[in-house]
Design a protein around this motif. Sequence first.
Motif, mmCIF file in Angstrom:
data_model
loop_
_atom_site.group_PDB
_atom_site.id
_atom_site.type_symbol
_atom_site.label_atom_id
_atom_site.label_comp_id
_atom_site.label_asym_id
_atom_site.label_seq_id
_atom_site.Cartn_x
_atom_site.Cartn_y
_atom_site.Cartn_z
ATOM 1 N N ASN A 75 37.803 14.085 6.526
ATOM 2 C CA ASN A 75 36.917 13.555 5.486
ATOM 3 C C ASN A 75 37.374 12.191 4.979
ATOM 4 O O ASN A 75 36.938 11.735 3.923
ATOM 5 C CB ASN A 75 36.794 14.533 4.304
ATOM 6 C CG ASN A 75 35.460 14.395 3.596
ATOM 7 O OD1 ASN A 75 34.437 14.122 4.220
ATOM 8 N ND2 ASN A 75 35.455 14.575 2.290
ATOM 9 N N HIS A 102 33.353 10.763 10.864
ATOM 10 C CA HIS A 102 34.012 10.134 9.723
ATOM 11 C C HIS A 102 33.619 8.662 9.592
ATOM 12 O O HIS A 102 33.257 8.009 10.571
ATOM 13 C CB HIS A 102 35.532 10.232 9.856
ATOM 14 C CG HIS A 102 36.065 11.618 9.849
ATOM 15 N ND1 HIS A 102 36.094 12.402 10.982
ATOM 16 C CD2 HIS A 102 36.577 12.384 8.851
ATOM 17 C CE1 HIS A 102 36.616 13.590 10.682
ATOM 18 N NE2 HIS A 102 36.915 13.608 9.404
ATOM 19 N N THR A 203 24.878 17.784 -1.713
ATOM 20 C CA THR A 203 26.191 17.150 -1.689
ATOM 21 C C THR A 203 26.395 16.414 -3.011
ATOM 22 O O THR A 203 26.284 15.187 -3.084
ATOM 23 C CB THR A 203 26.301 16.164 -0.507
ATOM 24 O OG1 THR A 203 25.792 16.776 0.667
ATOM 25 C CG2 THR A 203 27.749 15.755 -0.277
ATOM 26 N N ILE A 234 29.506 9.920 3.354
ATOM 27 C CA ILE A 234 29.177 11.289 3.753
ATOM 28 C C ILE A 234 27.665 11.478 3.866
ATOM 29 O O ILE A 234 27.176 12.359 4.581
ATOM 30 C CB ILE A 234 29.787 12.324 2.777
ATOM 31 C CG1 ILE A 234 29.772 13.734 3.388
ATOM 32 C CG2 ILE A 234 29.053 12.341 1.455
ATOM 33 C CD1 ILE A 234 30.681 13.914 4.555
ATOM 34 N N ARG A 240 26.765 14.572 7.809
ATOM 35 C CA ARG A 240 27.013 15.903 7.236
ATOM 36 C C ARG A 240 26.886 17.002 8.293
ATOM 37 O O ARG A 240 27.654 17.972 8.287
ATOM 38 C CB ARG A 240 26.081 16.156 6.050
ATOM 39 C CG ARG A 240 26.485 15.385 4.808
ATOM 40 C CD ARG A 240 25.545 15.614 3.653
ATOM 41 N NE ARG A 240 24.267 14.943 3.843
ATOM 42 C CZ ARG A 240 23.276 14.927 2.953
ATOM 43 N NH1 ARG A 240 23.427 15.580 1.810
ATOM 44 N NH2 ARG A 240 22.150 14.280 3.187
ATOM 45 N N VAL A 243 30.125 16.741 10.302
ATOM 46 C CA VAL A 243 31.258 17.307 9.572
ATOM 47 C C VAL A 243 31.202 18.831 9.632
ATOM 48 O O VAL A 243 32.224 19.502 9.762
ATOM 49 C CB VAL A 243 31.266 16.819 8.109
ATOM 50 C CG1 VAL A 243 32.276 17.608 7.281
ATOM 51 C CG2 VAL A 243 31.593 15.335 8.044
#
Length: 323
Positions: A75, A102, A203, A234, A240, A243
């Motif tokens: 992250n 990232h 988020t 992000i 997202r 991730v």
Amino acid sequence: MLMKKIIKIVSAVIFILLIIAIYNSVYFDIPRNEIISKHAKGASDFLELADGSKIHFRDEGNKDGEVLLLVHGFNGSLFNYEPLVPYLSDNYRIISLDLPAHGLTGAVKSDLYSHTAYLNVIEEVVEILEVDKFYFVGHSMGGMIAWRYALDNLDQLNGLIIIGSAFFGNEQEFENFQTINAPPVAFELIESKFFIRLLEYITPRILVKEGISQSVYDQSIVTDELVDQFHDIILMEGTRVAVGRLAEVHEDDFIANPLDLRKITIPSLIVHGEEDNLVDIRFIDHFIEQIPNSKLISYPKTGHMIPMEVPLQLSEDIREFIN
């Protein structure tokens, strides 16, 4: 009768507040070009891998100096190293990159986000940039990737610098780590597949701020500008989801045989913050015990984000280690 009416009113108010909270927490993807144009500054550039994936990187500093390759943690991004780079750029060529899922790299065409995939990305980036020998600097997850890279590419490395990273030799050690440490709420949520899917849409900025706050000792570092940067990145289109896929395979890469570290015969510097809430300092023992030529430096009143918290001290220790 009055009590029922009060309960209904209170319930209605709670429901409305809940709807408002959810509404304020829902963020749609921001177009990739918009995020890149906002945050790709200075030496930022992109290179294209053989599979078509585009990797955000910076190549700066003294082009004739020894090479430092900087790799961030989970992250994180190459932006985490920004405070450190100015202290080293006069003597060293400094290459930093954003791993897939990232930073400004974000989602990639290969859709591969395991540590093995990251090792392949680094090998290709190093080859494209025509780097023969370098010092590998890895922070947190980047530290895990650094020592794994060393096992198969020892001849490429002058040295290894592992910052705020852990090593787990068995399931019990990993369970102890999960019990002892206090990860940010967002990190805990992504251990659930349900919340992984939920975080693709919900988020909240407050979760991002909480995560940064828990990662550092000095809370003055947690500025609105820094929180906005993390939150923007992000929200970049596709990140997202990427991730979430990383989170699903990430734990498979945690446990390894400590004896493998004995193969790392190059000089190795282990750096850790004594107030690290994410990775307790006791989980670096295998590095010190198994890597033959290793040295530990720990910083008091310092948390997990060492390159951001004590960049001057870290730069001086890196110089001394190299010299």
